[in-house]
Design a protein around this motif. Structure first.
Motif, PDB file in Angstrom:
ATOM      1  N   UNK A 141      37.972  41.063  43.518  1.00  0.00           N
ATOM      2  CA  UNK A 141      38.171  40.652  42.128  1.00  0.00           C
ATOM      3  C   UNK A 141      38.960  39.347  42.093  1.00  0.00           C
ATOM      4  N   UNK A 142      38.716  38.566  41.050  1.00  0.00           N
ATOM      5  CA  UNK A 142      39.248  37.205  40.987  1.00  0.00           C
ATOM      6  C   UNK A 142      39.834  36.954  39.601  1.00  0.00           C
ATOM      7  N   UNK A 143      41.144  36.660  39.506  1.00  0.00           N
ATOM      8  CA  UNK A 143      41.719  36.279  38.207  1.00  0.00           C
ATOM      9  C   UNK A 143      41.207  34.902  37.789  1.00  0.00           C
ATOM     10  N   UNK A 144      40.537  34.842  36.656  1.00  0.00           N
ATOM     11  CA  UNK A 144      39.900  33.592  36.234  1.00  0.00           C
ATOM     12  C   UNK A 144      40.910  32.499  35.881  1.00  0.00           C
ATOM     13  N   UNK A 145      42.106  32.894  35.452  1.00  0.00           N
ATOM     14  CA  UNK A 145      43.093  31.902  35.020  1.00  0.00           C
ATOM     15  C   UNK A 145      43.514  30.964  36.135  1.00  0.00           C
ATOM     16  N   UNK A 146      43.356  31.407  37.380  1.00  0.00           N
ATOM     17  CA  UNK A 146      43.805  30.574  38.500  1.00  0.00           C
ATOM     18  C   UNK A 146      42.652  30.232  39.438  1.00  0.00           C
TER      19      UNK A 146
END
Length: 306
Positions: free
Chosen positions: A163-168
């Protein structure tokens, strides 16, 4: 994990160059590292991120751009689906998500192969966020993201999750923290949370869940990797942090600095990938087995580098 070696395959370089015992002696005595990196002092991270609660607000040279404790949120199995949109870019999204989670999270799409596929392992993995990732309350009411990987009873690939936090996504420098625990243990499963690209790679935390929690730095363009032991046990709660600033990468576990490297540190935008996959060492996952990692909070910060 590293650069794409083939379509839909993410590959990692993992070579253990020194024993954990020697590395720990170097850290404790302040001796020079065999990998050329300075020995890690017992220093606190910029936000003093050691507690159970999600840290909020800016700290030091970092300003907070993501603070997620998952409390009150529910994302059922199946929602992390249809993720094959603008992949590996800051515009990536999962069509099965809605609201803030669609805005804030992406996952490797179903069908992408994990690192073990390039290693000749008997048991490999394929990313399936739709049946491995969910969000909801734990038994004690604490909001968490659950990453439950599993292998079908009739064999076949492990169902993995990244999973990947889109904000960063595609951000240059920053601070990246989370509080994690393996709540169900089984051989054959691991994590490699990382920043990678253009011949550079920073991994923290990484390791088979039945082994130790470590950090690695692969200097841009090659060279001897930095290897930094952090904890012997994934089944205890740990706060893990990476601080990436111009010419420096520092790794922290429970607020204590466990590693620092200055050799060919990336100076271009990279994404933070919370990658969980089939093991690269030891036995493969048994048919019908499963293992689970809980994430109780995630925080990320930009760095004012201009």
């Amino acid at each position: 994990m590293g650069s794409h070696a083939a379509p839909h395959e993410h590959v990692s370089k993992r070579i253990l160059l020194m024993s954990v015992g020697l590395a720990l002696v170097a850290v404790l005595l302040g001796l020079p590292r065999a990998d050329g990196a300075p020995a890690a002092p017992a220093a606190a991270d910029a936000c003093r991120s050691t507690g159970v609660s999600l840290p909020r607000g800016d700290c030091g040279p970092f300003w907070q751009v993501l603070a997620e404790d998952f409390n009150g949120d529910r994302v059922p199995l199946g929602a992390f689906s249809d993720c094959d949109h603008h992949v590996d870019t800051s515009a990536a999204y999962c069509g099965g998500l809605s609201g803030e989670f669609r805005d804030n999270w992406w996952a490797y799409p179903t069908g992408w192969r994990d690192t073990a596929n390039s290693r000749g392992r008997d048991v490999v993995g394929v990313y399936h966020p739709e049946d491995t990732v969910s969000v909801g309350p734990a038994a004690n009411g604490d909001g968490r993201m659950f990453v439950r990987m599993w292998r079908p009873g009739n064999g076949g690939p492990v169902h993995a999750a990244a999973v990947v936090p889109r904000a960063v996504m595609q951000m240059k420098y920053g601070k990246y923290s989370a509080r994690i625990k393996v709540t169900k243990l089984a051989p054959g499963y691991k994590s490699a949370w990382l920043h990678y690209g253009r011949g550079c790679e920073m991994d923290h935390p990484e390791g088979e869940w039945t082994g130790s929690l470590t950090a690695f730095h692969h200097p841009c363009g090659g060279g001897e990797q930095g290897y930094f032991p952090g904890s012997d046990d994934w089944t205890e709660w740990h706060t893990v942090s990476t601080e990436w600033t111009p010419g420096n990468v520092r790794f922290f576990v429970d607020g204590r600095q466990t590693g620092h490297d200055t050799r060919k540190v990336p100076d271009h935008p990279l994404s933070w990938v919370l990658q969980n996959e089939s093991a690269l060492e030891g036995p493969g996952a048994a048919p019908g087995s499963s293992a689970q990692l809980d994430i109780t909070w995630v925080a990320a910060y930009a760095y004012d580098w201009k």
